[in-house]
Structures are given as structure tokens and as C-alpha cells.
Design an enzyme around this catalytic site. Structure first.
Site, PDB file in Angstrom:
ATOM      1  N   ASP A 160      -4.221  -0.178   3.999  1.00 49.67           N
ATOM      2  CA  ASP A 160      -4.256   0.346   5.354  1.00 49.67           C
ATOM      3  C   ASP A 160      -5.355  -0.421   6.104  1.00 49.67           C
ATOM      4  OD1 ASP A 160      -3.739   1.677   7.652  1.00 49.67           O
ATOM      5  OD2 ASP A 160      -3.825   3.673   6.788  1.00 49.67           O
TER       6      ASP A 160
HETATM    7  C1  BGC Z   1      -2.885   3.612  10.078  1.00 50.77           C
HETATM    8  C2  BGC Z   1      -1.599   3.070   9.517  1.00 50.77           C
HETATM    9  C3  BGC Z   1      -1.081   1.998  10.416  1.00 50.77           C
HETATM   10  C4  BGC Z   1      -2.135   0.926  10.576  1.00 50.77           C
HETATM   11  C5  BGC Z   1      -1.676  -0.224  11.448  1.00 50.77           C
HETATM   12  C6  BGC Z   1      -3.879   2.518  10.412  1.00 50.77           C
HETATM   13  O1  BGC Z   1      -4.988   2.998  11.084  1.00 50.77           O
HETATM   14  O2  BGC Z   1      -3.436   4.528   9.161  1.00 50.77           O
HETATM   15  O3  BGC Z   1      -0.655   4.105   9.360  1.00 50.77           O
HETATM   16  O4  BGC Z   1       0.114   1.481   9.907  1.00 50.77           O
HETATM   17  O5  BGC Z   1      -3.280   1.493  11.154  1.00 50.77           O
HETATM   18  O6  BGC Z   1      -1.585   0.126  12.758  1.00 50.77           O
END
Ligand code: BGC
Length: 745
Positions: free
Chosen positions: A289
């Protein structure tokens, strides 16, 4: 042309390498051979570059932890993927740098959170889940994929398949609610919708099962918070939708921010290396993530970026999203012998395989099609699909006074509340490039539906979140002057989603007070709710006879709501997540355990609260219709189920009301005595049927051993002979019941 020369370079490389690997050639697929042929050309630096994902700095979806020059990084071969780049033109520009200006010309893969639509925004995933209509959910993901791919995107960071029992957690909007069976079915539908049968098709995209794992179990519902659950619960409740997505061929996984039992998930060998890539034999790619590799050090289990990179790559995290740890640390770790290069090769192989499967090596610009982008974006066909999805996502919570559907005797309709004339908040969180100007809001939808036959009188009444009551008098005047008041309350779209936990989940601001004052006028009320999570609605349930949960329905919100209000569509949604009486009850869910002291009225030393019922205010599986469905007795084709055989469960369902309608027929089981305690009810089947008024249909379910198994803490799936109860009904609390014995062969 440059592209053609580039392709030939790779073809020649692939052929040579295929020949070069001699007798192995027959054992590998053409893609594997091509992957190997590229891998052999790569330096360590180039390999590590493929494992680095950076964001377009103009569109950040998280906190940027470091400044860098994107174009220079790409040119240097230090980037394998970008996120938050979109549009046929913009993606082409970045792709050209990778393809023209790097030594190996390996194309970039572009990812984005296409969670519920790209521009044609569909309902938030939690709402879609309330439709229990897997075909529509799959179609909704397909609509999103075809629009996003036309804008040059290859990869969506969806579906989020985190099970959660805590409505305080803002990210409940992105998932399928509280149940692992429904959650698994929906995960599969979404994966199929995004990916179709062929990842290389121009209108399909790689999906990503996220967040692996346990993110929905954060203590207190607080975002990013500590997770500590038993392995049995992890395997039984949180992992099934991930396993189902993997089984359905989801191209990628994303790790989660949380720690799980003391280890940050992104650095958890137990989760990624042992369970995902080991037990499940998953051969797709795993991305971290956003900056969660770097955060391993912040959690306090690694020293600095270097320690974090070592833990993450060892655990099996293949790509570092915006953490900048792999790109800065891995080379040194490999050179010093701390990280084995085979780990890097394994990660890069997975990344390259995906690029091959998407067809990017055959044509890196295949998705950058400005013509298709112009034709497909917000097309009428897509809007129709989203409207169909939206109206089935609506859940009728109360219709005690029979006001709905609104008849044409209501000539003056008051439309009140901060969500009534509010396109932006219909979009919900994670709405990609959704824009309020493309939304049909509630006011527009209702005005279009009534045309000349009634007059709409609008008053905002109050803001979503403030203590300003100055709009009350006008709202009250409007309510008094009308035959019915449609009151639109709820949350704004930033109150749920990432970073949006709430400790109090009643209607924000002075909205309940506004409702109370309108109630005083005596004008009949229809309460429409737009929110991204289950809310505490105890007062509303007691005092308002007509309540419709409309969630955040996207660009067709107003039309879908009008379809339901005026009866063009008879609501059929059933909650995918329970609504609590009060925050103090959380977590509250339908599939609870019996305990040794189950609730008995009037008894003190039983499991209960002194000031609140045990059960939710509105349970998972609950939802009304304008018609009524009556369930006949359950018929079993045998009172024993012998291991290896199938038991048929038949239930007649009759539409005894005055409208044609759709019903979600739900089957639950209870394993009365097992090696570990089992829930009092577990969903094991459902079917959504359409019945004309007066029509009866027998719904047949089949139960076999896999439905009756459960998971032990060590991961073994087991079953126990003995008594089972089976329940069928329109929600878990109103069911018919039968019993059977499960016996060994
Ligand atoms: C989120 C993810 C997301 C990623 C990219 C993160 O902060 O937890 O779910 O896919 O950002 O935007």
C-alpha cells in the site's frame, strides 16, 4: 517506426532465450519464456526499477514522503509503474519516456483506484453489495474497466475485499460489508468484471485484491490502527474473500497498512510468503500500500528504509508503492548478501508477467486511445448500466405508513435537507475522476420524474455538519405548505473513505434536530439517507415511518432514487452490513456466537446489555419491498447428508403483496456442535428472484460438504458429523427452519 523496432528487439530476444533454455522450453508457457528472456537482459538496477511504483505528483492519493523528478527516474530505468496518471494523452506521454528513453524499453504499467467507476461513477461498493445482484456488480466493474482503459489505465487497485464489522471505520464504503460468504461472491464478481476473460483485451484491466490482510479489524474502528485477532478468526472471517479472488485469477494483491499480531502486513512473511504465495500458490504480483514499506520502520520492527525494504521483499511484497525504499536500498542489500537476488528475480518475474499478460510488450500504447476515450466516457449506455446498479443498491428500511411508492395524489412535495440539491456528495469517496457536474442529483431526479404532475418546493434547512439552525424556519414553512416532505440527510463524501473514521456515527451536525422539527409539522415524511457507512438511527427508526437508505449512488443517484420513490422500481436491496443501535454495541453483526450464557429475557447473568438490545438496529440481510414475500416450509430431500452427497433444500416463496418485486432469498446454516464454536447463523447461499404479484416460485439450494466445513487455526478445513440447522428467509431474523444430520460415509 520506433515501436516496431522495439517489438522486434523483444521478439528476437524471446526466441533466442526460448531456444537457449533447451529442454525447459516445453515446460514453460510462451509468456514465461518471454518473461525469462527479458529478465536475463536486465541489470540488478533495472530489475529493482521495475519494483518501484511512483505517483503522478499532480494527483496524489496519499502523503508524498519525498520529492523526486518523475521523468528523470523513468529515464534512468528506476520506475516500473505509475499511479494516478490518466487520460489517453497523459499516459502516452509517460509511456513514451519508458519506451523511447530507457535502455530496455520496458513499458510502464499505469494504475489507479478505479473503485466504483472512472468518470461514470457507480454506487459506492458497499451500496452495490446491498443489491446482492452479482451480475449487475460484475457489469458495474466492467463499465468502470472499459472507461478507465480507454483513458490509458491498465490496473485498478480494486476490489477492496476487507471484511469489517465496524461502521466507525471509514473504509467500509469500499467493501462488501460484514459477511465472508457474500464478500467472497462479490469479490469474484468484481474481479471478473474488471478482468474479463482476457487481460490483454483493450477494455479489461488487472484487478487488485486489497488490503491483505485484516485491515477491517482495526481496534476501535480507528483508521490504520492495530489489529490483533486469532488466526482462526483471520482464516474464517477475513481471508475467504482474498482466497476467492485469488482463485478467480485476480492479477494482483495489495498489502495493508495495519500490523497483524505484531507484524506490519507489508512485512509479514506469514501473510504473503506463507499463506498467499505458499498455501494458495498465488503466482500474481503483490504491491504494497502507499508508502507501507517505509512505514514498516515507523511501526518499529525495522531500522530505517533499509530494514523496511529487507523485511518487505523477504515477505514477498513485489512492488513498493511510493515508499522509495526498494529503489534506494535493495541494490545495496543484494550486493552485501543480505537479500538474495532470487527474491528480486521472483518479484520482477511477476511484474513482467503481468505486463506481458496485459499485452503491453506487444503494444505499449494499446490502451492510450483518445478516440475510444472520447466515445466511451460517460456514454448513455454506461449511465444506463449505472442507473440499474444504483436502484438495486437502495435499501428500504421502513415503510410503516405505506407512503411509498409516492402516489400522484401528492401535488406539492417538499424537498428538504443538505443532500437534496447536492451533486458532489452523491459521488462518495474514491470517485476517481468523477465530477459533480455529471451527477443527476436528488432534486433533478425528482423534478424530472414528476414533470408537470407535481411541484417540488426546496429548502436546504441546514448544512451537513454545522450548528447553524438559521435555515430551519424556511424548511419548516416549506414542509407545512406541502403534502409530503422528502428529507435528504446523511454524510458528505469525505466523512467516509480513507482516513475518515468517526467515533460517533449519528447524523452529523444539526440534521436530526431539523428532522425532529419537520416531524412536528405533522406533514408525512420520507427520509432519504445518503451516507458511506451504517449509521446510528435509533431515534429515526422510532419516529419516522418511512426511511430509505440511498447510500452514495454516483452519477445516476437522482434518477435511481426517483425510480424507487415513484415506484418505477420496487426496492430490493438487503443490507450487507448491520446498523447498530448505538456505537457502544460495536462490533455488532448477524453471525455472532452463542456464548455459554445466551440472552434470555429478564435474566441478569446472561450475555446482554442493560441499556440496549444485543441485536443490531437493522441487521445484515434486512431490507423491505413495496410488496410482501411469504416463505413456505423448507423441504429437504433427506434428513441426512452423507459425506460426498448433496442435500437439496427447497422453499416456496410467494409474492403476496400488490407489486411485482425482486427478493433475495437467503440460506443460513448452524453447525450445532463442532470442534470449535460456530456462529448461530452463517450465510451459505442466496438467490435473487423476480416474482410477479401472486406468483409462487420454489427456490432450490444444494448443500454439500464444502458448505459445512470450517477452518481451524492451523488452516485445515474440517467438518464434523452431527446435527445441522438450516434456515431460509428474506433476512436472517425471519426464517423457516429445518434440521439434518451430516454423517460420514
Ligand atoms: C490506499 C489504497 C490505495 C492507495 C493508492 C492508499 O492510501 O490505502 O487503498 O489503493 O492509496 O491510491
Amino acid at each position: 517506426m520506433k515501436t516496431n523496432r522495439w517489438i522486434s528487439t523483444f521478439c528476437i530476444g524471446s526466441i533466442c532465450m526460448t531456444c537457449g533454455i533447451g529442454n525447459l522450453a516445453g515446460a514453460v508457457t510462451p509468456v514465461e519464456a518471454r518473461v525469462d528472456s527479458v529478465l536475463r537482459l536486465m541489470t540488478l538496477t533495472e530489475k529493482i526499477g521495475q519494483m518501484n511504483q511512483i505517483s503522478n505528483t499532480e494527483e496524489l492519493t496519499g502523503q508524498q514522503i519525498e520529492y523526486f523528478d518523475t521523468k528523470e527516474l523513468i529515464k534512468g530505468g528506476h520506475v516500473g509503474s505509475m499511479l494516478n496518471v490518466s487520460g489517453a494523452e497523459q499516459t502516452r506521454r509517460y509511456q513514451e519516456i519508458a519506451v523511447n528513453d530507457t535502455r530496455l524499453r520496458i513499458p510502464l504499467i499505469f494504475g489507479m483506484d478505479i473503485v466504483h467507476g472512472f468518470k461514470t461513477i457507480s454506487p459506492i461498493p458497499l451500496a452495490e453489495s446491498c443489491s446482492w445482484n452479482l451480475d449487475l456488480i460484475e457489469q458495474s466493474a466492467r463499465v468502470a474497466a472499459s472507461e478507465a482503459t480507454a483513458a490509458g489505465l491498465h490496473w485498478t487497485f480494486a476490489p477492496m475485499v476487507d471484511i469489517t464489522r465496524d461502521p466507525r471505520w471509514g473504509r467500509v464504503i469500499e467493501g462488501a460489508g460484514e459477511d465472508p460468504y457474500l464478500g467472497s461472491a462479490i469479490a469474484v464478481a468484481r474481479v471478473k468484471g474488471f478482468q474479463g476473460d482476457d487481460l490483454a483485451a483493450h477494455n479489461t484491466m488487472a484487478a487488485c485484491a486489497k488490503h491483505f490482510a485484516g485491515y477491517g479489524a482495526g481496534e476501535g474502528g480507528r483508521e490504520y490502527n492495530t489489529v490483533d485477532i486469532s488466526e482462526q478468526r483471520l482464516r474464517e472471517l477475513y481471508l475467504p474473500p482474498f482466497a476467492a479472488a485469488a482463485e478467480a485469477g485476480v492479477a494482483t494483491f495489495m498489502t495493508s497498512f495495519n500490523e497483524l499480531m505484531g507484524v506490519p502486513a507489508t512485512g509479514s512473511s506469514f501473510l504473503v510468503r506463507d499463506i498467499l504465495k505458499g498455501e494458495w500458490n498465488y503466482d500474481g504480483m503483490v504491491v504494497s500500500d502507499w508508502s507501507s514499506v517505509a512505514e514498516i520502520a515507523v511501526h518499529g520492527v525495522a531500522e530505517g528504509k533499509s530494514g523496511a525494504a529487507r523485511l518487505a521483499v523477504t515477505a514477498g511484497c513485489d512492488m513498493d508503492m511510493e515508499g522509495h525504499c526498494y529503489v534506494s536500498e535493495l541494490e545495496d542489500l543484494v550486493r552485501r548478501g543480505i537479500v538474495d537476488e532470487s527474491l528480486i528475480d521472483d518479484a520482477v518475474r511477476r511484474i513482467l508477467r503481468l505486463k506481458f499478460e496485459l499485452g503491453l510488450f506487444d503494444d505499449p500504447y494499446r490502451y492510450c486511445d483518445a478516440g475510444r476515450e472520447a466515445r466511451e466516457t460517460l456514454s448513455a449506455e454506461k449511465r444506463d448500466a449505472v442507473r440499474a446498479m444504483a436502484r438495486e443498491s437502495i435499501v428500504l428500511l421502513e415503510n410503516r405508513d405505506g407512503i411509498l411508492p409516492l402516489s400522484n395524489r401528492y401535488k406539492n412535495i417538499a424537498l428538504i435537507g443538505p443532500l437534496a440539491d447536492n451533486p458532489d456528495d452523491m459521488l462518495g469517496s474514491w470517485c476517481a475522476l468523477g465530477n459533480g457536474k455529471n451527477v443527476v442529483d436528488i432534486r433533478q431526479g425528482i423534478e424530472q420524474a414528476v414533470g408537470e404532475s407535481a411541484t417540488i418546493h426546496y429548502a436546504k434547512g441546514c448544512d451537513i455538519e454545522s450548528d447553524d439552525r438559521s435555515g430551519f424556519p424556511e424548511a419548516i414553512r416549506v414542509a407545512k405548505s406541502c403534502d409530503v416532505a422528502v428529507v435528504c440527510l446523511g454524510e458528505d463524501r469525505f466523512m467516509s473513505g480513507e482516513g475518515a473514521s468517526r467515533a460517533k456515527i449519528t447524523l452529523p451536525g444539526v440534521q436530526r434536530e431539523l428532522l425532529q422539527e419537520i416531524k412536528e409539522t405533522g406533514t408525512p415524511i420520507v427520509l432519504l439517507l445518503n451516507n458511506g457507512r451504517p449509521l446510528v438511527l435509533d431515534w429515526e427508526k422510532e419516529h419516522i415511518g418511512t426511511i430509505v437508505e440511498c447510500w452514495q449512488l454516483g452519477v445516476e443517484a437522482g434518477n435511481a432514487i426517483a425510480d424507487v420513490l415513484f415506484g418505477a422500481y420496487n426496492p430490493s436491496g438487503k443490507l450487507a452490513m448491520s446498523f447498530p443501535y448505538t456505537e457502544g454495541q460495536i462490533p455488532v453483526y448477524y453471525n455472532y456466537k452463542n456464548t455459554g450464557r445466551p440472552y434470555e429475557p429478564e435474566m441478569r447473568y446472561v450475555s446482554h446489555y442493560q441499556d440496549c438490545p444485543n441485536e443490531p438496529l437493522y441487521s445484515f440481510g434486512y431490507g423491505l419491498s413495496y410488496t410482501r414475500f411469504e416463505y413456505g416450509a423448507i423441504e429437504l430431500d433427506s434428513d441426512t447428508l452423507v459425506e460426498g452427497n448433496t442435500l437439496r433444500v427447497t422453499v416456496p416463496v410467494t409474492n403476496t403483496g400488490n407489486y411485482d418485486g425482486d427478493e433475495v432469498v437467503q440460506l443460513y446454516i448452524r453447525d450445532v456442535c463442532a470442534r470449535v464454536t460456530r456462529p448461530v447463523k452463517e450465510l451459505k447461499g442466496f438467490e435473487k428472484i423476480t416474482l410477479k404479484k401472486g406468483e409462487t416460485r420454489s427456490v432450490v439450494f444444494e448443500l454439500s460438504l464444502p458448505d459445512l466445513e470450517y477452518v481451524l487455526a492451523d488452516g485445515r478445513r474440517v467438518w464434523d458429523p452431527g446435527m445441522f440447522e438450516v434456515f431460509v428467509g428474506g433476512n436472517p431474523d425471519e426464517v423457516k427452519k429445518a434440521e439434518f444430520m451430516l454423517v460420514a460415509k
